[in-house]
Design a protein around this motif. Structure first.
Motif, PDB file in Angstrom:
ATOM      1  N   LEU A 119      63.386  66.493  72.139  1.00 51.40           N
ATOM      2  CA  LEU A 119      62.801  65.166  72.088  1.00 51.40           C
ATOM      3  C   LEU A 119      61.986  64.852  73.335  1.00 51.40           C
ATOM      4  N   LEU A 120      62.477  65.270  74.498  1.00 53.56           N
ATOM      5  CA  LEU A 120      61.709  65.031  75.718  1.00 53.56           C
ATOM      6  C   LEU A 120      60.378  65.769  75.665  1.00 53.56           C
ATOM      7  N   ASP A 121      60.403  66.964  75.126  1.00 55.20           N
ATOM      8  CA  ASP A 121      59.148  67.697  74.947  1.00 55.20           C
ATOM      9  C   ASP A 121      58.235  66.965  73.959  1.00 55.20           C
ATOM     10  N   LEU A 122      58.827  66.412  72.919  1.00 49.79           N
ATOM     11  CA  LEU A 122      58.051  65.706  71.897  1.00 49.79           C
ATOM     12  C   LEU A 122      57.331  64.489  72.476  1.00 49.79           C
ATOM     13  N   VAL A 123      57.986  63.764  73.392  1.00 48.55           N
ATOM     14  CA  VAL A 123      57.371  62.575  73.974  1.00 48.55           C
ATOM     15  C   VAL A 123      56.635  62.880  75.279  1.00 48.55           C
ATOM     16  N   GLY A 124      56.488  64.173  75.597  1.00 51.34           N
ATOM     17  CA  GLY A 124      55.661  64.579  76.727  1.00 51.34           C
ATOM     18  C   GLY A 124      56.303  64.431  78.081  1.00 51.34           C
ATOM     19  N   LEU A 125      57.625  64.595  78.173  1.00 46.10           N
ATOM     20  CA  LEU A 125      58.329  64.518  79.453  1.00 46.10           C
ATOM     21  C   LEU A 125      59.068  65.826  79.724  1.00 46.10           C
ATOM     22  N   ASP A 126      59.197  66.174  81.001  1.00 42.28           N
ATOM     23  CA  ASP A 126      59.832  67.424  81.414  1.00 42.28           C
ATOM     24  C   ASP A 126      61.351  67.246  81.486  1.00 42.28           C
ATOM     25  N   PRO A 127      62.118  67.965  80.656  1.00 40.76           N
ATOM     26  CA  PRO A 127      63.586  67.818  80.679  1.00 40.76           C
ATOM     27  C   PRO A 127      64.183  68.088  82.054  1.00 40.76           C
ATOM     28  N   ASP A 128      63.711  69.110  82.745  1.00 38.79           N
ATOM     29  CA  ASP A 128      64.268  69.441  84.060  1.00 38.79           C
ATOM     30  C   ASP A 128      64.076  68.302  85.052  1.00 38.79           C
ATOM     31  N   GLU A 129      63.009  67.560  84.883  1.00 35.25           N
ATOM     32  CA  GLU A 129      62.704  66.465  85.801  1.00 35.25           C
ATOM     33  C   GLU A 129      63.395  65.172  85.409  1.00 35.25           C
ATOM     34  N   MET A 130      63.646  64.971  84.116  1.00 35.92           N
ATOM     35  CA  MET A 130      64.077  63.669  83.623  1.00 35.92           C
ATOM     36  C   MET A 130      65.574  63.520  83.365  1.00 35.92           C
ATOM     37  N   LEU A 131      66.248  64.575  82.941  1.00 33.57           N
ATOM     38  CA  LEU A 131      67.593  64.439  82.385  1.00 33.57           C
ATOM     39  C   LEU A 131      68.593  63.753  83.311  1.00 33.57           C
ATOM     40  N   ARG A 132      68.505  63.997  84.616  1.00 33.67           N
ATOM     41  CA  ARG A 132      69.501  63.457  85.546  1.00 33.67           C
ATOM     42  C   ARG A 132      69.089  62.113  86.140  1.00 33.67           C
ATOM     43  N   ARG A 133      67.915  61.648  85.799  1.00 31.44           N
ATOM     44  CA  ARG A 133      67.461  60.365  86.334  1.00 31.44           C
ATOM     45  C   ARG A 133      68.104  59.195  85.591  1.00 31.44           C
ATOM     46  N   TYR A 134      68.026  58.022  86.247  1.00 30.04           N
ATOM     47  CA  TYR A 134      68.480  56.772  85.632  1.00 30.04           C
ATOM     48  C   TYR A 134      67.246  55.936  85.270  1.00 30.04           C
ATOM     49  N   PRO A 135      67.374  55.020  84.322  1.00 28.97           N
ATOM     50  CA  PRO A 135      66.216  54.222  83.898  1.00 28.97           C
ATOM     51  C   PRO A 135      65.458  53.547  85.037  1.00 28.97           C
ATOM     52  N   ARG A 136      66.181  53.087  86.059  1.00 29.51           N
ATOM     53  CA  ARG A 136      65.517  52.391  87.171  1.00 29.51           C
ATOM     54  C   ARG A 136      64.577  53.305  87.945  1.00 29.51           C
ATOM     55  N   GLN A 137      64.747  54.607  87.787  1.00 23.42           N
ATOM     56  CA  GLN A 137      63.920  55.576  88.517  1.00 23.42           C
ATOM     57  C   GLN A 137      62.658  55.977  87.742  1.00 23.42           C
ATOM     58  N   LEU A 138      62.418  55.338  86.604  1.00 21.61           N
ATOM     59  CA  LEU A 138      61.279  55.689  85.774  1.00 21.61           C
ATOM     60  C   LEU A 138      60.241  54.568  85.760  1.00 21.61           C
ATOM     61  N   SER A 139      59.011  54.914  85.457  1.00 19.96           N
ATOM     62  CA  SER A 139      57.964  53.917  85.261  1.00 19.96           C
ATOM     63  C   SER A 139      58.152  53.249  83.903  1.00 19.96           C
ATOM     64  N   GLY A 140      57.432  52.151  83.685  1.00 16.68           N
ATOM     65  CA  GLY A 140      57.543  51.461  82.405  1.00 16.68           C
ATOM     66  C   GLY A 140      57.163  52.348  81.232  1.00 16.68           C
ATOM     67  N   GLY A 141      56.099  53.130  81.403  1.00 14.02           N
ATOM     68  CA  GLY A 141      55.675  54.038  80.340  1.00 14.02           C
ATOM     69  C   GLY A 141      56.691  55.127  80.070  1.00 14.02           C
ATOM     70  N   GLN A 142      57.308  55.641  81.129  1.00 12.93           N
ATOM     71  CA  GLN A 142      58.338  56.674  80.953  1.00 12.93           C
ATOM     72  C   GLN A 142      59.561  56.101  80.246  1.00 12.93           C
ATOM     73  N   ARG A 143      59.966  54.885  80.607  1.00 13.03           N
ATOM     74  CA  ARG A 143      61.113  54.270  79.944  1.00 13.03           C
ATOM     75  C   ARG A 143      60.826  54.064  78.461  1.00 13.03           C
ATOM     76  N   GLN A 144      59.589  53.672  78.144  1.00 11.20           N
ATOM     77  CA  GLN A 144      59.253  53.458  76.745  1.00 11.20           C
ATOM     78  C   GLN A 144      59.321  54.767  75.960  1.00 11.20           C
ATOM     79  N   ARG A 145      58.880  55.853  76.571  1.00 12.14           N
ATOM     80  CA  ARG A 145      58.967  57.162  75.919  1.00 12.14           C
ATOM     81  C   ARG A 145      60.422  57.554  75.686  1.00 12.14           C
ATOM     82  N   ILE A 146      61.277  57.277  76.678  1.00 16.25           N
ATOM     83  CA  ILE A 146      62.700  57.583  76.518  1.00 16.25           C
ATOM     84  C   ILE A 146      63.293  56.727  75.411  1.00 16.25           C
ATOM     85  N   GLY A 147      62.842  55.466  75.308  1.00 14.19           N
ATOM     86  CA  GLY A 147      63.317  54.602  74.231  1.00 14.19           C
ATOM     87  C   GLY A 147      62.985  55.180  72.866  1.00 14.19           C
TER      88      GLY A 147
END
Length: 310
Positions: A119-147
């Motif tokens: 799914l992270l690949d599908l929404v254009g985000l790097d799993p290695d970079e994103m999986l351990r982060r918390y929502p507060r550490q993301l931009s608005g666009g990144q949070r929307q993609r995670i949503g």
């Protein structure tokens, strides 16, 4: 896939109807955009589909089942839901957020990890970079993609979206809308989208339902709504520039010809929509654009007359 039959919602007995005798069919694998002025009942209509709100009267069928006869918790586990403020759990990592529903459904850890990476690949985000982060550490666009990724996690057949891109800046919003449209071409979901943005409804909707006072005034394709408004309300709602908005439904390759343009012609890609192409013509003070492919090779020309012929 989704059928609403004579659905009414009143919040008080004998009170005015927020949704009034509404009937709607959303075909499987299509996106329907609900749009209208504030208080028209579009959000109430969508929330009744997954029983965040129960109808006062009428029947709602999802996947062949009457939603009022299904456990609402079980129902929601099979319907993806994306809202404007995303609604990610702030105390959970991105991996944990995406895994929330699959865990409730009893998926194995291996299956969850595989689905999360997919799914992270599908929404254009790097799993290695994103999986351990918390929502507060993301931009608005990144949070929307995670949503969006979380809503798709359990591969639900139905996806509900309530003003999903409304809190994002205009440039990022347009980009995310285009990316989401590409995602839907790959995963094919039945989507109900609530929006106040007509351009968003045109860009994402296979059909548009324009609402007023709890009723659907017109339900048709974007082309039909813009070409033939049902009444004065719809005509006023879609705006005096509806002919310009309609150009966004067509691409340059739909009307270009293979003739060689002048060498000094401004360039437009064949996949651009005609609304953007016309803007380029105006900016270049020209009646002709050179049409190029993604590699920059000239494929033909686009004339003003061709644009006005659609």
């Amino acid at each position: 896939m989704i059928t609403m039959e004579h659905v009414t919602k009143r919040y008080t007995e004998g009170g005015a109807a927020s949704v009034d005798d509404l009937s709607l069919v959303v075909p499987e694998g299509t996106t329907t955009a609900l749009i209208g002025p504030s208080g028209c009942g579009k959000t109430t209509t969508m929330r009744m589909i997954n029983r965040l709100i129960d109808p006062t009267e009428g029947k709602i069928i999802v996947n062949g089942e009457d939603v009022t006869r299904v456990d609402p918790v079980k129902l929601r586990r099979h319907i993806g839901y994306v809202i404007q403020q995303v609604g990610l759990f702030p105390h959970m990592t991105i991996a944990q957020n995406i895994a929330a529903v699959p865990k409730l459904l009893g998926w194995t850890e291996a299956k969850i990890r595989s689905r999360t990476a997919e799914l992270l690949d599908l929404v254009g985000l790097d799993p290695d970079e994103m999986l351990r982060r918390y929502p507060r550490q993301l931009s608005g666009g990144q949070r929307q993609r995670i949503g969006v990724a979380r809503a798709l996690a359990a591969d639900p057949p139905v996806l509900l979206m309530d003003e999903p891109f409304g809190a994002i800046d205009p440039i990022a919003r347009t980009r995310l809308q285009d990316e989401f449209r590409q995602i839907l071409q790959r995963v094919r979901k039945t989507v109900v989208l609530v929006t106040h943005d007509l351009d968003e409804a045109i860009r994402l909707g296979d059909r548009i339902a324009i609402m007023k006072n709890g009723k659907i005034v017109q339900y048709d394709t974007p082309d039909a709504v813009l070409s033939n408004p049902a009444d004065a309300f719809v005509e006023n709602f879609v705006g005096i520039d509806r002919a310009i908005k309609r150009l966004s439904l067509f691409t340059v390759k739909d009307v270009m010809d293979s003739l060689a343009p002048r060498e000094d012609s401004a360039k437009v890609t064949s996949g651009s929509n005609l609304r953007d192409a016309l803007a380029l013509m105006v900016a270049a003070n020209s009646d002709v654009l050179a049409v190029v492919d993604d590699g920059g090779s000239v494929k033909g020309q686009l004339t003003r007359d061709a644009i006005f012929s659609v």
